[in-house]
Design a protein around this motif. Structure first.
Motif, mmCIF file in Angstrom:
data_model
loop_
_atom_site.group_PDB
_atom_site.id
_atom_site.type_symbol
_atom_site.label_atom_id
_atom_site.label_comp_id
_atom_site.label_asym_id
_atom_site.label_seq_id
_atom_site.Cartn_x
_atom_site.Cartn_y
_atom_site.Cartn_z
ATOM 1 N N ILE A 77 0.756 -1.362 -0.019
ATOM 2 C CA ILE A 77 -0.158 -0.091 -0.028
ATOM 3 C C ILE A 77 1.059 1.166 -0.044
ATOM 4 O O ILE A 77 0.375 2.415 0.136
ATOM 5 C CB ILE A 77 -1.087 -0.032 1.090
ATOM 6 N N GLN A 78 1.995 1.044 -0.305
ATOM 7 C CA GLN A 78 3.163 2.169 -0.389
ATOM 8 C C GLN A 78 3.311 2.902 0.819
ATOM 9 O O GLN A 78 3.364 4.298 0.894
ATOM 10 C CB GLN A 78 2.909 3.004 -1.750
ATOM 11 N N ASN A 79 3.095 2.411 2.152
ATOM 12 C CA ASN A 79 3.405 3.152 3.352
ATOM 13 C C ASN A 79 4.873 2.676 3.880
ATOM 14 O O ASN A 79 5.567 1.860 3.074
ATOM 15 C CB ASN A 79 2.567 2.523 4.529
ATOM 16 N N ALA A 80 5.211 3.538 4.622
ATOM 17 C CA ALA A 80 6.629 3.472 5.279
ATOM 18 C C ALA A 80 6.610 1.987 6.009
ATOM 19 O O ALA A 80 5.759 1.476 6.563
ATOM 20 C CB ALA A 80 6.855 4.315 6.197
ATOM 21 N N LEU A 81 7.684 1.350 5.617
ATOM 22 C CA LEU A 81 7.827 -0.046 6.508
ATOM 23 C C LEU A 81 8.036 0.090 7.977
ATOM 24 O O LEU A 81 9.011 1.107 8.322
ATOM 25 C CB LEU A 81 9.208 -0.716 5.885
ATOM 26 N N PRO A 82 7.446 -0.745 8.769
ATOM 27 C CA PRO A 82 7.535 -0.529 10.188
ATOM 28 C C PRO A 82 8.978 -0.821 10.599
ATOM 29 O O PRO A 82 9.624 -2.168 10.129
ATOM 30 C CB PRO A 82 6.467 -1.737 10.541
ATOM 31 N N ALA A 83 9.708 -0.154 11.256
ATOM 32 C CA ALA A 83 11.003 -0.186 11.722
ATOM 33 C C ALA A 83 11.195 -1.803 12.512
ATOM 34 O O ALA A 83 12.190 -2.357 12.142
ATOM 35 C CB ALA A 83 11.659 0.995 12.455
ATOM 36 N N SER A 84 10.268 -1.848 13.120
ATOM 37 C CA SER A 84 10.675 -3.047 14.172
ATOM 38 C C SER A 84 10.457 -4.477 13.317
ATOM 39 O O SER A 84 11.037 -5.567 13.300
ATOM 40 C CB SER A 84 9.465 -3.330 15.061
ATOM 41 N N ALA A 85 9.695 -4.365 12.096
ATOM 42 C CA ALA A 85 9.304 -5.457 11.284
ATOM 43 C C ALA A 85 10.808 -5.524 10.493
ATOM 44 O O ALA A 85 11.392 -6.850 10.215
ATOM 45 C CB ALA A 85 8.194 -5.289 10.277
ATOM 46 N N VAL A 86 11.344 -4.586 9.945
ATOM 47 C CA VAL A 86 12.353 -4.388 9.179
ATOM 48 C C VAL A 86 13.612 -5.122 10.106
ATOM 49 O O VAL A 86 14.347 -5.730 9.681
ATOM 50 C CB VAL A 86 12.950 -3.216 8.907
ATOM 51 N N GLN A 87 13.515 -4.619 11.308
ATOM 52 C CA GLN A 87 14.766 -5.189 12.150
ATOM 53 C C GLN A 87 14.514 -6.702 12.379
ATOM 54 O O GLN A 87 15.819 -7.390 12.560
ATOM 55 C CB GLN A 87 14.554 -4.516 13.639
ATOM 56 N N VAL A 88 13.458 -7.321 12.449
ATOM 57 C CA VAL A 88 13.201 -8.621 12.674
ATOM 58 C C VAL A 88 13.680 -9.335 11.422
ATOM 59 O O VAL A 88 14.418 -10.550 11.315
ATOM 60 C CB VAL A 88 11.808 -9.298 13.097
ATOM 61 N N ILE A 89 13.466 -8.881 10.186
ATOM 62 C CA ILE A 89 13.513 -9.386 9.011
ATOM 63 C C ILE A 89 15.051 -9.459 8.737
ATOM 64 O O ILE A 89 15.603 -10.620 8.377
ATOM 65 C CB ILE A 89 12.855 -8.830 7.878
ATOM 66 N N ASN A 90 15.611 -8.396 9.093
ATOM 67 C CA ASN A 90 17.335 -8.112 8.854
ATOM 68 C C ASN A 90 17.933 -9.150 9.920
ATOM 69 O O ASN A 90 18.861 -9.827 9.339
ATOM 70 C CB ASN A 90 17.664 -7.010 9.130
ATOM 71 N N ASP A 91 17.456 -9.265 11.162
ATOM 72 C CA ASP A 91 18.234 -10.035 12.067
ATOM 73 C C ASP A 91 17.994 -11.702 11.756
ATOM 74 O O ASP A 91 19.103 -12.154 11.834
ATOM 75 C CB ASP A 91 17.576 -9.905 13.562
ATOM 76 N N CYS A 92 16.784 -12.100 11.203
ATOM 77 C CA CYS A 92 16.920 -13.431 10.793
ATOM 78 C C CYS A 92 17.503 -13.760 9.433
ATOM 79 O O CYS A 92 18.216 -14.925 9.400
ATOM 80 C CB CYS A 92 15.327 -13.789 10.553
ATOM 81 N N SER A 93 17.732 -12.595 8.680
ATOM 82 C CA SER A 93 18.523 -12.915 7.359
ATOM 83 C C SER A 93 19.819 -13.038 7.812
ATOM 84 O O SER A 93 20.714 -14.130 7.103
ATOM 85 C CB SER A 93 18.347 -11.565 6.430
ATOM 86 N N ALA A 94 20.401 -12.285 8.859
ATOM 87 C CA ALA A 94 21.700 -12.299 8.976
ATOM 88 C C ALA A 94 22.201 -13.702 9.867
ATOM 89 O O ALA A 94 23.359 -14.019 9.950
ATOM 90 C CB ALA A 94 22.343 -11.177 9.856
ATOM 91 N N GLN A 95 21.206 -14.028 10.587
ATOM 92 C CA GLN A 95 21.482 -15.130 11.568
ATOM 93 C C GLN A 95 21.979 -16.570 10.879
ATOM 94 O O GLN A 95 22.731 -17.024 11.391
ATOM 95 C CB GLN A 95 20.236 -15.443 12.491
#
Length: 191
Positions: A77-95
């Motif tokens: 819907i072209q809203n800003a990405l939720p910072a907490s969601a981005v953090q979880v995705i990035n953390d899981c990707s890096a783990q």
């Protein structure tokens, strides 16, 4: 698959299929990975087989699922990405320490660092989410038109105008409801 659980909704995009493990989010929600063993089943069906899963790993998987859903919904819907969601995705990707391997048939498969490393499997899912949310793949994030579903899905149709996350469930349900509503509006006399 175990008969006591609802079927998985499998799509062609790993990350959005993963978010589909909780369906009907705006109606009577259906949890498709209620137990650690059911997560093992889902991962196996999607080429990310692991031997074991703890309750903590299931909780992490659900946190990733909800983070992907939140970020994909915002992107659709072209809203800003939720910072907490981005953090979880990035953390899981890096783990994770999963490696892409090429099979003799020319297909990509994933090799996890160990047969019990759910975090490796989740890193693959997170990386897939990153690629679709970042717009790196040919397609468009959209939301299901079903008012009880509204799942984020990745539309790869030629026109990019798909309405339903899954035509066999949400699409057919909506078509059936529309048909039934039209039947009630146009009662034909019985001869």
């Amino acid at each position: 698959m175990r008969a006591a659980f609802p079927d998985f909704r499998l799509g062609k995009v790993l990350a959005t299929s993963f978010t589909g493990t909780l369906s009907e989010r705006h109606g009577n929600a259906v949890e498709r990975i209620p137990t650690p063993h059911r997560l093992i089943d889902w991962l196996a069906v999607n080429g990310l087989a692991v031997d074991s899963c703890t309750t903590a790993q299931l909780d992490l998987a659900r946190e990733l699922r909800e983070s992907i859903h939140a970020a994909a919904t915002a992107a659709a819907i072209q809203n800003a990405l939720p910072a907490s969601a981005v953090q979880v995705i990035n953390d899981c990707s890096a783990q994770g320490r999963a490696a892409a391997i090429l099979t003799p048939e020319g297909k990509r498969r994933w090799r996890l660092s160990s047969a019990s490393c759910v975090e490796d499997a989740l890193s693959v899912i997170a990386a897939d989410a990153i690629s679709i949310i970042a717009g790196e793949r040919d397609g468009k994030l959209a939301l299901c038109a079903s008012p009880t579903c509204q799942a984020a899905f990745f539309d790869t149709s030629q026109s990019r105008t798909r309405k339903w996350c899954d035509m066999n469930t949400c699409g057919n349900r909506q078509k059936k409801a529309r048909f039934n509503a039209n039947q009630c509006k146009d009662p034909r006399p019985v001869e």
